[in-house]
Design a protein around this motif. Sequence first.
Motif, PDB file in Angstrom:
ATOM      1  N   MET A   1       0.855  -1.197   0.000  1.00 21.96           N
ATOM      2  CA  MET A   1       0.000   0.000   0.000  1.00 21.96           C
ATOM      3  C   MET A   1       0.887   1.242   0.000  1.00 21.96           C
ATOM      4  O   MET A   1       1.691   1.444   0.907  1.00 21.96           O
ATOM      5  N   THR A   2       0.788   2.075  -1.009  1.00 16.15           N
ATOM      6  CA  THR A   2       1.658   3.234  -1.154  1.00 16.15           C
ATOM      7  C   THR A   2       1.362   4.276  -0.083  1.00 16.15           C
ATOM      8  O   THR A   2       0.206   4.624   0.154  1.00 16.15           O
ATOM      9  N   ALA A   3       2.419   4.769   0.538  1.00 16.50           N
ATOM     10  CA  ALA A   3       2.254   5.799   1.563  1.00 16.50           C
ATOM     11  C   ALA A   3       1.843   7.123   0.924  1.00 16.50           C
ATOM     12  O   ALA A   3       2.385   7.517  -0.108  1.00 16.50           O
TER      13      ALA A   3
ATOM     14  N   ILE B   1       6.814   1.041   9.029  1.00 14.92           N
ATOM     15  CA  ILE B   1       7.163   2.308   8.392  1.00 14.92           C
ATOM     16  C   ILE B   1       8.207   2.075   7.310  1.00 14.92           C
ATOM     17  O   ILE B   1       8.095   2.565   6.186  1.00 14.92           O
ATOM     18  N   SER B   2       9.238   1.304   7.642  1.00 17.14           N
ATOM     19  CA  SER B   2      10.310   1.040   6.694  1.00 17.14           C
ATOM     20  C   SER B   2       9.790   0.344   5.440  1.00 17.14           C
ATOM     21  O   SER B   2      10.120   0.736   4.310  1.00 17.14           O
TER      22      SER B   2
ATOM     23  N   LEU C   1       9.949   1.933   1.641  1.00 12.81           N
ATOM     24  CA  LEU C   1      10.613   1.266   0.525  1.00 12.81           C
ATOM     25  C   LEU C   1       9.637   0.977  -0.615  1.00 12.81           C
ATOM     26  O   LEU C   1      10.001   1.078  -1.799  1.00 12.81           O
ATOM     27  N   ALA C   2       8.400   0.659  -0.278  1.00  8.64           N
ATOM     28  CA  ALA C   2       7.378   0.473  -1.320  1.00  8.64           C
ATOM     29  C   ALA C   2       7.101   1.785  -2.045  1.00  8.64           C
ATOM     30  O   ALA C   2       6.915   1.801  -3.276  1.00  8.64           O
ATOM     31  N   LEU C   3       7.079   2.887  -1.301  1.00 11.26           N
ATOM     32  CA  LEU C   3       6.876   4.196  -1.918  1.00 11.26           C
ATOM     33  C   LEU C   3       8.044   4.526  -2.853  1.00 11.26           C
ATOM     34  O   LEU C   3       7.825   5.000  -3.981  1.00 11.26           O
TER      35      LEU C   3
END
Length: 251
Positions: free
Chosen positions: A1-3, A65-66, A70-72
């Motif tokens: 899921m993109t931040a 959070i990390s 990283l996904a973002l």
Amino acid sequence: MTAAHVQVGTGDRKVICLHGWFGSSTGWGSWPELLDGSRFTYVFVDYRGYGERKDVDGEHTMAEISADVLALADDLGWDTFDIIGHSMGGMAAQRVLADAPHRVQGLVAISPAPATGVPLDDQSWALFADAAADDANRAIIIDFSTGNRLSRTWVDQVVAHSVERSDRAAFGDYLTAWTKTDFADEIVGKEHPIKVIVGEHDPVLGAQAMQQTFMQHYPNASVEVVPNAGHYAMFETPVALATSVEAFLAG
């Protein structure tokens, strides 16, 4: 899921910014307006339970959070980046460094929680734990962390932002994350360039705390003490902070 995130600038150097316990992607005061968007692209992130992700469920941990950061970065197409973290976000930035050291070029830690966590005595724990539900406690903490020297109007504005831009249950969960998480054994000795910036009036996460943590953990770390600032240099001394951060990133 993109931040969810806020972007400032379009420059070639990519920077991800992680907020503190009382912050959000929009909780950095006037500091983002002072950044050089021609040289840098800054992305200010919301964690789960904060800002545009206030209603997004999560475990509210440093590891989460990390993973979201990283996904973002993947979604943005950023193979490598610099990372900035304030307070709780300073600990989260180190978690990103631990998880993906090959992707992090440099790290700026502003009044950061160390990778060992921040131990609280029983009285302090009660004050901080009750802040999830009690806004008066939030004001006490913010006032204390800036040396009991700033206007009540400003303190109240930070409290109001925190209440509006964070979920109370998530806020409480993150307290455990930044006080009781310890992954120092995963980051000790990493040779990344690291700049630690603290305020002279920060009673807990000041220069002495950094000498005992960051300067012991990272061989290429340096500490700068900002005059006339406590725990929130982005509000208290934003021009000095922007100047210091960008001098480091450009160097």
